[in-house]
Structures are given as C-alpha cells and as structure tokens.
Design a protein around this motif. Structure first.
Motif, PDB file in Angstrom:
ATOM      1  N   VAL A   6       0.777  -1.322  -0.114  1.00  0.00           N
ATOM      2  CA  VAL A   6      -0.080  -0.127   0.019  1.00  0.00           C
ATOM      3  C   VAL A   6       0.937   1.266   0.017  1.00  0.00           C
ATOM      4  O   VAL A   6       0.827   2.282  -0.725  1.00  0.00           O
ATOM      5  CB  VAL A   6      -1.013  -0.002   1.267  1.00  0.00           C
ATOM      6  CG1 VAL A   6      -1.651   1.367   1.447  1.00  0.00           C
ATOM      7  CG2 VAL A   6      -1.946  -1.006   1.146  1.00  0.00           C
ATOM      8  N   CYS A   7       2.002   1.010   0.660  1.00  0.00           N
ATOM      9  CA  CYS A   7       2.807   2.516   1.015  1.00  0.00           C
ATOM     10  C   CYS A   7       3.448   2.628  -0.395  1.00  0.00           C
ATOM     11  O   CYS A   7       3.754   3.571  -0.709  1.00  0.00           O
ATOM     12  CB  CYS A   7       3.882   2.113   2.003  1.00  0.00           C
ATOM     13  SG  CYS A   7       5.105   3.728   2.371  1.00  0.00           S
ATOM     14  N   ARG A   8       3.744   1.576  -0.996  1.00  0.00           N
ATOM     15  CA  ARG A   8       4.699   1.567  -2.232  1.00  0.00           C
ATOM     16  C   ARG A   8       3.844   2.296  -3.313  1.00  0.00           C
ATOM     17  O   ARG A   8       4.185   3.052  -4.013  1.00  0.00           O
ATOM     18  CB  ARG A   8       5.131   0.182  -2.867  1.00  0.00           C
ATOM     19  CG  ARG A   8       6.102   0.215  -3.894  1.00  0.00           C
ATOM     20  CD  ARG A   8       6.225  -1.073  -4.398  1.00  0.00           C
ATOM     21  NE  ARG A   8       6.637  -2.132  -3.377  1.00  0.00           N
ATOM     22  CZ  ARG A   8       7.950  -2.335  -3.004  1.00  0.00           C
ATOM     23  NH1 ARG A   8       8.885  -1.404  -3.501  1.00  0.00           N
ATOM     24  NH2 ARG A   8       8.311  -3.349  -2.113  1.00  0.00           N
ATOM     25  N   ARG A   9       2.659   1.736  -3.471  1.00  0.00           N
ATOM     26  CA  ARG A   9       1.654   2.463  -4.463  1.00  0.00           C
ATOM     27  C   ARG A   9       1.209   3.667  -4.026  1.00  0.00           C
ATOM     28  O   ARG A   9       1.082   4.482  -4.897  1.00  0.00           O
ATOM     29  CB  ARG A   9       0.348   1.616  -4.482  1.00  0.00           C
ATOM     30  CG  ARG A   9       0.582   0.060  -4.867  1.00  0.00           C
ATOM     31  CD  ARG A   9      -0.589  -0.653  -5.207  1.00  0.00           C
ATOM     32  NE  ARG A   9      -0.293  -2.099  -5.681  1.00  0.00           N
ATOM     33  CZ  ARG A   9      -1.199  -2.957  -6.097  1.00  0.00           C
ATOM     34  NH1 ARG A   9      -2.679  -2.569  -6.285  1.00  0.00           N
ATOM     35  NH2 ARG A   9      -0.890  -4.041  -6.241  1.00  0.00           N
ATOM     36  N   LEU A  10       1.053   3.956  -2.617  1.00  0.00           N
ATOM     37  CA  LEU A  10       0.808   5.446  -2.202  1.00  0.00           C
ATOM     38  C   LEU A  10       1.686   6.527  -2.800  1.00  0.00           C
ATOM     39  O   LEU A  10       1.326   7.492  -3.186  1.00  0.00           O
ATOM     40  CB  LEU A  10       0.699   5.328  -0.657  1.00  0.00           C
ATOM     41  CG  LEU A  10       0.072   6.736   0.032  1.00  0.00           C
ATOM     42  CD1 LEU A  10      -1.269   7.072  -0.518  1.00  0.00           C
ATOM     43  CD2 LEU A  10       0.274   6.387   1.414  1.00  0.00           C
TER      44      LEU A  10
END
Length: 239
Positions: A67-71
């Motif tokens: 999620v953090c990577r995509r965010l």
C-alpha cells in the motif's frame, strides 16, 4: 477564514484500533477517514489527499508495505506504519518504500498523536509530474539544487557538470524523493530498457551512482544526497 483542518487516513483491519486512533485524532482536531484494506485505503487517499496516513503493516490481502509503495507513486503525505512485529527487517523495508516512521503495537494513542505532529513539522518535497508544468520545478535537498527546466545541478551554489546519464539518474531519483527505485526501474527509466536486458547490466546503475556521488561531493560511506537502501536500490536523501 477558518484554518483548514489537518486530515488523516487510518488504515487497519482491527476495528478496536481504528476506533481508538480515530477518536484521539478527532479530539486533536483532525478530519479522519478510515479503511480496513489496502484497495479502499488507496482509493480514499486519492480522493481525500490526507496530510498523514496511519497504516497497519499486517493488512489482509495487500499488505501495508505494498500500500505504501503504491501510495508513494501519487502522494507525498506522511506515512506512519503500525506493526505488531518487532522484526527490524519489516521496519526497514517499510521505511524503504516511503514510510516516514513506525510504531510497534501495543502503543500509547497519545504518543502516536505526538509522533504524527513531529512528522508534520518535517518539510516535504513535492512529487514532480513531468507531464505538467508544475513538474518543471526546482528541487532542493540541503545544498543540492536540481533545476529541472534548466537541466542544471548546483551544490552550495556552484554548478556541477554532469553527463546526460548522471543527470537523468539524479532527475529520476529527485522526482519522487521518498520513493526507493530498484536498479531495474532506474535502468528502464534512464537507459530506457534495452541496456537493462541482461541481469548483469544492473551493475551499470551502481557505477553511475558512484560517479554521481563523486561529482556531488557525496561520501558513499555516509551519503547525504543519494542513499543506498540495501537489498532494494536507491532513493534521495535530505541533503
């Protein structure tokens, strides 16, 4: 005119934790949205553009790291990760993909809010969008200035002569300062694919990072501008 409230997105699949964190943040003056899974969290982040995301590492399906990577591909919000695992590797991986801080469960809600306020005092460099005029900006990392419209790089006011490849490498890294780029991603972006067709070609990135650091006066043992994230790749440092 009333001052705009700070906004937060709380992402956790444990309702009790969400209620507690949400309650403390609302009491502190935040506008709060919540999500129990990664896909919902990303959709809400795009819609509401929160100032900070409190993100659980152990989400079902898409975990907090993904999620953090995509965010980080579209947002520069502050990310504070929650984890029930005190495993250092998990924490380091989370920070490498763009998290700003982490808290281990169980935690004090008051301490969590204090950590969030500490994050909000940090400067944030905008993500550049090369397709938009706003992407043509000057990016500052301490003494290092990347003047994108002029394709000029300065350190402590002095112009640094870079090769095309060195400049493109620095431009790529500085375009998303909190994102860790793998060597393969940098090969695709800087060399545009063909050079990176063989696994050994990833060593080219290390060679050019070494050249770039020398020209910037960056100590490879304690870099300020181009950081090595072991086992992953490179990202920009604060300068």
């Amino acid at each position: 005119m009333a001052e705009k409230k700070l906004s937060a997105l709380v992402v956790d699949d444990e309702p009790s934790i969400v209620r507690v964190v949400e309650g403390y943040l609302v009491k502190d003056g935040f506008e709060v949205r919540t999500a129990a899974d990664g896909q919902t969290a990303l959709a809400l982040a795009r819609e509401s553009e929160p100032d900070v995301v409190v993100l659980d590492l152990g989400l079902p399906g898409m975990d907090g790291i993904e999620v953090c990577r995509r965010l980080r591909t579209f947002s520069t919000c502050y990310v504070l990760m929650l984890t029930a695992r005190a495993d250092e590797v998990d924490m380091l991986i989370g920070l490498a993909v763009g998290a700003d801080d982490y808290v281990i469960k169980p935690f004090s809600p008051r301490a969590l809010v204090a950590r969030i306020h500490t994050l909000l005092r940090r400067p944030r460099t905008p993500i550049a969008d090369p397709a938009s005029p706003a992407g043509a900006q000057t990016r500052v990392f301490g003494d290092l200035v990347v003047d994108v419209p002029a394709r000029e790089v300065r350190v402590a006011g002095s112009v640094v002569a870079l090769t095309r490849t060195e400049y493109e490498l620095l431009e790529a890294l500085s375009s998303a300062p909190r994102v860790v780029f793998t060597r393969a991603q940098l090969l695709d972006r800087v060399w545009e694919g063909p050079v990176g067709s063989a696994p050994g070609d990833e060593h080219l990135v290390d060679i050019h990072v070494g050249h770039l650091r020398r020209k910037l006066g960056d100590d490879p043992r304690d870099p300020r501008y181009v950081l090595t994230i072991r086992g992953v790749g490179y990202r920009m440092g604060p300068g």
